[in-house]
Design a protein around this motif. Structure first.
Motif, mmCIF file in Angstrom:
data_model
loop_
_atom_site.group_PDB
_atom_site.id
_atom_site.type_symbol
_atom_site.label_atom_id
_atom_site.label_comp_id
_atom_site.label_asym_id
_atom_site.label_seq_id
_atom_site.Cartn_x
_atom_site.Cartn_y
_atom_site.Cartn_z
ATOM 1 N N ALA A 30 0.843 -1.197 0.000
ATOM 2 C CA ALA A 30 0.000 0.000 0.000
ATOM 3 C C ALA A 30 0.877 1.246 0.000
ATOM 4 O O ALA A 30 2.100 1.166 0.145
ATOM 5 N N ALA A 31 0.231 2.386 -0.107
ATOM 6 C CA ALA A 31 0.943 3.663 -0.215
ATOM 7 C C ALA A 31 1.574 4.113 1.098
ATOM 8 O O ALA A 31 2.513 4.900 1.088
ATOM 9 N N THR A 32 1.060 3.644 2.240
ATOM 10 C CA THR A 32 1.628 4.028 3.535
ATOM 11 C C THR A 32 1.987 2.772 4.331
ATOM 12 O O THR A 32 1.483 1.674 4.059
ATOM 13 N N LYS A 33 2.819 2.964 5.335
ATOM 14 C CA LYS A 33 3.240 1.845 6.193
ATOM 15 C C LYS A 33 2.031 1.201 6.877
ATOM 16 O O LYS A 33 1.890 -0.028 6.881
ATOM 17 N N MET A 34 1.145 2.013 7.473
ATOM 18 C CA MET A 34 -0.010 1.475 8.184
ATOM 19 C C MET A 34 -0.990 0.802 7.225
ATOM 20 O O MET A 34 -1.558 -0.250 7.550
ATOM 21 N N ALA A 35 -1.165 1.378 6.039
ATOM 22 C CA ALA A 35 -2.080 0.762 5.076
ATOM 23 C C ALA A 35 -1.538 -0.582 4.573
ATOM 24 O O ALA A 35 -2.311 -1.514 4.335
ATOM 25 N N SER A 36 -0.218 -0.710 4.455
ATOM 26 C CA SER A 36 0.336 -2.007 4.033
ATOM 27 C C SER A 36 0.162 -3.041 5.145
ATOM 28 O O SER A 36 -0.090 -4.222 4.877
ATOM 29 N N TYR A 37 0.283 -2.620 6.394
ATOM 30 C CA TYR A 37 0.025 -3.508 7.529
ATOM 31 C C TYR A 37 -1.433 -3.962 7.525
ATOM 32 O O TYR A 37 -1.736 -5.154 7.671
ATOM 33 N N ASP A 38 -2.346 -3.027 7.311
ATOM 34 C CA ASP A 38 -3.773 -3.352 7.236
ATOM 35 C C ASP A 38 -4.038 -4.333 6.087
ATOM 36 O O ASP A 38 -4.804 -5.291 6.231
ATOM 37 N N ALA A 39 -3.382 -4.128 4.957
ATOM 38 C CA ALA A 39 -3.547 -5.027 3.806
ATOM 39 C C ALA A 39 -3.019 -6.426 4.128
ATOM 40 O O ALA A 39 -3.619 -7.435 3.725
ATOM 41 N N ALA A 40 -1.906 -6.513 4.851
ATOM 42 C CA ALA A 40 -1.379 -7.825 5.248
ATOM 43 C C ALA A 40 -2.339 -8.507 6.218
ATOM 44 O O ALA A 40 -2.573 -9.722 6.115
#
Length: 156
Positions: A13-23
């Motif tokens: 994802a575009a941000t660190k937190m959004a990539s965590y949420d996607a995982a």
């Protein structure tokens, strides 16, 4: 008997937190409030690696977990590993994360051995799962591995 499910996922994802949420979404635990615990497996629990979690209750509930997590914003590899050792009594989880999947796995194995040496328990089984994601440098990439204790519980 209670079940602890081992799940894992990767996300970009575009941000660190959004990539965590996607995982977390890839592991199907994104709709819960995760509460981290250390690493002891209760005697009465069984551990089962399931990949993605089934429905664990209403969104917003509290979910007890042991979590390994790795995130990068660059090009490369991230790995999150979770290992467990069990026997007829209590057991242990150990987690690690980093860039080299082999080193991450080794770290978990060494941790499990150290944990066993601290306890006068019988251990007969050991398993390790490593979740690895390749990052292309476009945004952020996260890898997660979690041990999920039971189903969600109301948080309020």
């Amino acid at each position: 008997m209670s079940i602890i499910r081992v799940v894992h996922g990767v996300g970009d994802a575009a941000t660190k937190m959004a990539s965590y949420d996607a995982a977390l979404a890839n592991a199907n635990v994104h709709n819960y409030n995760l509460v981290g615990v250390s690493s002891v497996i209760p005697r009465e629990a069984t551990v089962e690696e399931v990949g993605a979690a089934p429905d664990l209750g209403p969104a917003g509930g509290r979910l007890t977990v042991v979590e390994a997590r790795a995130t990068t914003g660059g090009v490369g590899t991230v790995s999150a590993a979770l290992g467990w050792t069990t026997g007829p009594g209590p057991g242990l989880f150990y987690e690690a994360s980093g860039e080299d999947p082999t080193a991450v796995r080794r770290s978990v194995a060494v941790g499990l051995e150290a944990g066993r040496s601290l306890r006068d328990w019988e251990f007969v089984d050991e398993q390790i799962t490593v979740t690895t994601a390749d990052a292309d440098g476009d945004g952020y990439t996260t890898a997660v591995a979690l041990a999920v204790y039971g189903d969600s519980e109301p948080i309020i």
